[in-house]
Motif scaffolding. Structure first.
Motif, PDB file in Angstrom:
ATOM      1  N   ALA A  94     -23.469 -39.669  63.913  1.00 41.44           N
ATOM      2  CA  ALA A  94     -22.087 -39.508  63.465  1.00 41.44           C
ATOM      3  C   ALA A  94     -21.976 -39.974  62.020  1.00 41.44           C
ATOM      4  O   ALA A  94     -22.464 -41.045  61.669  1.00 41.44           O
ATOM      5  CB  ALA A  94     -21.146 -40.304  64.361  1.00 41.44           C
ATOM      6  N   GLY A  95     -21.369 -39.142  61.186  1.00 46.07           N
ATOM      7  CA  GLY A  95     -21.183 -39.471  59.777  1.00 46.07           C
ATOM      8  C   GLY A  95     -22.185 -38.817  58.852  1.00 46.07           C
ATOM      9  O   GLY A  95     -21.996 -38.825  57.637  1.00 46.07           O
ATOM     10  N   ASP A  96     -23.255 -38.225  59.404  1.00 45.00           N
ATOM     11  CA  ASP A  96     -24.236 -37.550  58.553  1.00 45.00           C
ATOM     12  C   ASP A  96     -23.619 -36.309  57.918  1.00 45.00           C
ATOM     13  O   ASP A  96     -22.931 -35.531  58.585  1.00 45.00           O
ATOM     14  CB  ASP A  96     -25.477 -37.139  59.346  1.00 45.00           C
ATOM     15  CG  ASP A  96     -26.443 -38.286  59.552  1.00 45.00           C
ATOM     16  OD1 ASP A  96     -26.358 -39.293  58.818  1.00 45.00           O
ATOM     17  OD2 ASP A  96     -27.294 -38.176  60.450  1.00 45.00           O
ATOM     18  N   ILE A  97     -23.872 -36.148  56.636  1.00 48.44           N
ATOM     19  CA  ILE A  97     -23.478 -34.947  55.905  1.00 48.44           C
ATOM     20  C   ILE A  97     -24.767 -34.183  55.648  1.00 48.44           C
ATOM     21  O   ILE A  97     -25.694 -34.701  55.031  1.00 48.44           O
ATOM     22  CB  ILE A  97     -22.781 -35.305  54.587  1.00 48.44           C
ATOM     23  CG1 ILE A  97     -21.564 -36.190  54.872  1.00 48.44           C
ATOM     24  CG2 ILE A  97     -22.400 -34.040  53.813  1.00 48.44           C
ATOM     25  CD1 ILE A  97     -21.028 -36.882  53.652  1.00 48.44           C
ATOM     26  N   ILE A  98     -24.830 -32.958  56.169  1.00 50.76           N
ATOM     27  CA  ILE A  98     -26.088 -32.203  56.221  1.00 50.76           C
ATOM     28  C   ILE A  98     -25.940 -30.860  55.520  1.00 50.76           C
ATOM     29  O   ILE A  98     -24.924 -30.175  55.670  1.00 50.76           O
ATOM     30  CB  ILE A  98     -26.499 -31.968  57.697  1.00 50.76           C
ATOM     31  CG1 ILE A  98     -26.673 -33.292  58.443  1.00 50.76           C
ATOM     32  CG2 ILE A  98     -27.723 -31.084  57.805  1.00 50.76           C
ATOM     33  CD1 ILE A  98     -27.854 -34.127  58.011  1.00 50.76           C
ATOM     34  N   LEU A  99     -26.971 -30.481  54.782  1.00 47.09           N
ATOM     35  CA  LEU A  99     -27.089 -29.138  54.220  1.00 47.09           C
ATOM     36  C   LEU A  99     -27.854 -28.299  55.229  1.00 47.09           C
ATOM     37  O   LEU A  99     -28.940 -28.675  55.667  1.00 47.09           O
ATOM     38  CB  LEU A  99     -27.855 -29.187  52.890  1.00 47.09           C
ATOM     39  CG  LEU A  99     -28.111 -27.846  52.211  1.00 47.09           C
ATOM     40  CD1 LEU A  99     -26.806 -27.200  51.754  1.00 47.09           C
ATOM     41  CD2 LEU A  99     -29.058 -28.045  51.025  1.00 47.09           C
ATOM     42  N   TYR A 100     -27.281 -27.173  55.611  1.00 48.54           N
ATOM     43  CA  TYR A 100     -27.899 -26.300  56.601  1.00 48.54           C
ATOM     44  C   TYR A 100     -28.139 -24.937  55.966  1.00 48.54           C
ATOM     45  O   TYR A 100     -27.217 -24.343  55.409  1.00 48.54           O
ATOM     46  CB  TYR A 100     -27.000 -26.193  57.839  1.00 48.54           C
ATOM     47  CG  TYR A 100     -27.506 -25.264  58.900  1.00 48.54           C
ATOM     48  CD1 TYR A 100     -28.698 -25.538  59.568  1.00 48.54           C
ATOM     49  CD2 TYR A 100     -26.826 -24.108  59.220  1.00 48.54           C
ATOM     50  CE1 TYR A 100     -29.176 -24.678  60.544  1.00 48.54           C
ATOM     51  CE2 TYR A 100     -27.293 -23.241  60.194  1.00 48.54           C
ATOM     52  CZ  TYR A 100     -28.474 -23.534  60.850  1.00 48.54           C
ATOM     53  OH  TYR A 100     -28.956 -22.682  61.807  1.00 48.54           O
ATOM     54  N   GLN A 101     -29.351 -24.460  56.038  1.00 47.13           N
ATOM     55  CA  GLN A 101     -29.768 -23.180  55.502  1.00 47.13           C
ATOM     56  C   GLN A 101     -29.488 -23.037  54.008  1.00 47.13           C
ATOM     57  O   GLN A 101     -29.396 -21.936  53.492  1.00 47.13           O
ATOM     58  CB  GLN A 101     -29.151 -22.024  56.277  1.00 47.13           C
ATOM     59  CG  GLN A 101     -29.623 -21.966  57.711  1.00 47.13           C
ATOM     60  CD  GLN A 101     -29.075 -20.766  58.454  1.00 47.13           C
ATOM     61  OE1 GLN A 101     -28.114 -20.146  58.041  1.00 47.13           O
ATOM     62  NE2 GLN A 101     -29.712 -20.451  59.566  1.00 47.13           N
ATOM     63  N   GLY A 102     -29.307 -24.143  53.329  1.00 48.53           N
ATOM     64  CA  GLY A 102     -29.133 -24.134  51.883  1.00 48.53           C
ATOM     65  C   GLY A 102     -27.732 -23.803  51.404  1.00 48.53           C
ATOM     66  O   GLY A 102     -27.396 -24.091  50.265  1.00 48.53           O
ATOM     67  N   ASN A 103     -26.893 -23.200  52.273  1.00 49.15           N
ATOM     68  CA  ASN A 103     -25.569 -22.789  51.800  1.00 49.15           C
ATOM     69  C   ASN A 103     -24.417 -23.198  52.732  1.00 49.15           C
ATOM     70  O   ASN A 103     -23.290 -22.792  52.529  1.00 49.15           O
ATOM     71  CB  ASN A 103     -25.535 -21.280  51.578  1.00 49.15           C
ATOM     72  CG  ASN A 103     -25.797 -20.502  52.851  1.00 49.15           C
ATOM     73  OD1 ASN A 103     -26.007 -21.056  53.920  1.00 49.15           O
ATOM     74  ND2 ASN A 103     -25.783 -19.187  52.735  1.00 49.15           N
ATOM     75  N   GLN A 104     -24.712 -23.978  53.749  1.00 46.36           N
ATOM     76  CA  GLN A 104     -23.696 -24.474  54.672  1.00 46.36           C
ATOM     77  C   GLN A 104     -23.699 -25.999  54.612  1.00 46.36           C
ATOM     78  O   GLN A 104     -24.761 -26.614  54.500  1.00 46.36           O
ATOM     79  CB  GLN A 104     -23.997 -24.041  56.111  1.00 46.36           C
ATOM     80  CG  GLN A 104     -24.156 -22.559  56.312  1.00 46.36           C
ATOM     81  CD  GLN A 104     -22.825 -21.840  56.289  1.00 46.36           C
ATOM     82  OE1 GLN A 104     -21.863 -22.270  56.914  1.00 46.36           O
ATOM     83  NE2 GLN A 104     -22.765 -20.744  55.553  1.00 46.36           N
TER      84      GLN A 104
END
Length: 148
Positions: A94-104
């Protein structure tokens, strides 16, 4: 004597450079839910090339992202731009900010395990508080550099 002086000056410069590189970049996050309620959160950026690119983007101005709930453990939205990826196998919290597939971009309020790029971590709220702030509906999230 001159050599000793220059050696000391060089050592002081290296020490100052190391101290500056260890500073954590901070960002402010404003979450507005579908009912118009607004909450402010703080986050520390990760130390990787992706987070550096994200922070450079934020230095140009705040970024507003419309985020949808996905699988009852995260909010996800399009950045409108691709950032470099440094994916590794991680288990989110909880609280992680994640880059997904480079554009999400995603904000996790529960756990998941996958190949992701961590951009940062929201601080100062519990898992339950974050779940309440993000809710189950769509949210509008504004990411901005923290003023120091």
């Amino acid at each position: 004597m001159k050599r000793l002086f220059f050696l000391l000056v060089a050592l002081m410069c290296v020490t100052a450079a190391c101290a500056n590189s260890s500073q954590e970049e901070e960002m402010n996050i404003t979450v507005t839910n579908s009912e118009g309620k607004t909450n402010s959160l703080n986050a520390i950026l990760a130390k990787n090339k992706s987070a550096e690119a994200f922070y450079a983007l934020l230095k140009k101005g705040a970024l507003t992202v419309n985020m949808e709930d996905y699988a009852s453990f995260e909010k996800v939205g399009s950045l409108g731009i691709s950032l470099p990826r440094t994916d590794t196998q991680i288990t989110t919290e909880a609280g992680d900010i994640i880059l997904y597939q480079g554009n999400q971009i995603t904000i996790y309020y529960d756990t998941n395990r996958w190949n992701f790029t961590r951009l940062g971590k929201i601080t100062g709220v519990t898992k339950d508080q974050l779940r309440e702030i993000l809710g189950s509906e769509s949210v509008t999230v504004v990411f901005a550099c923290a003023s120091k």
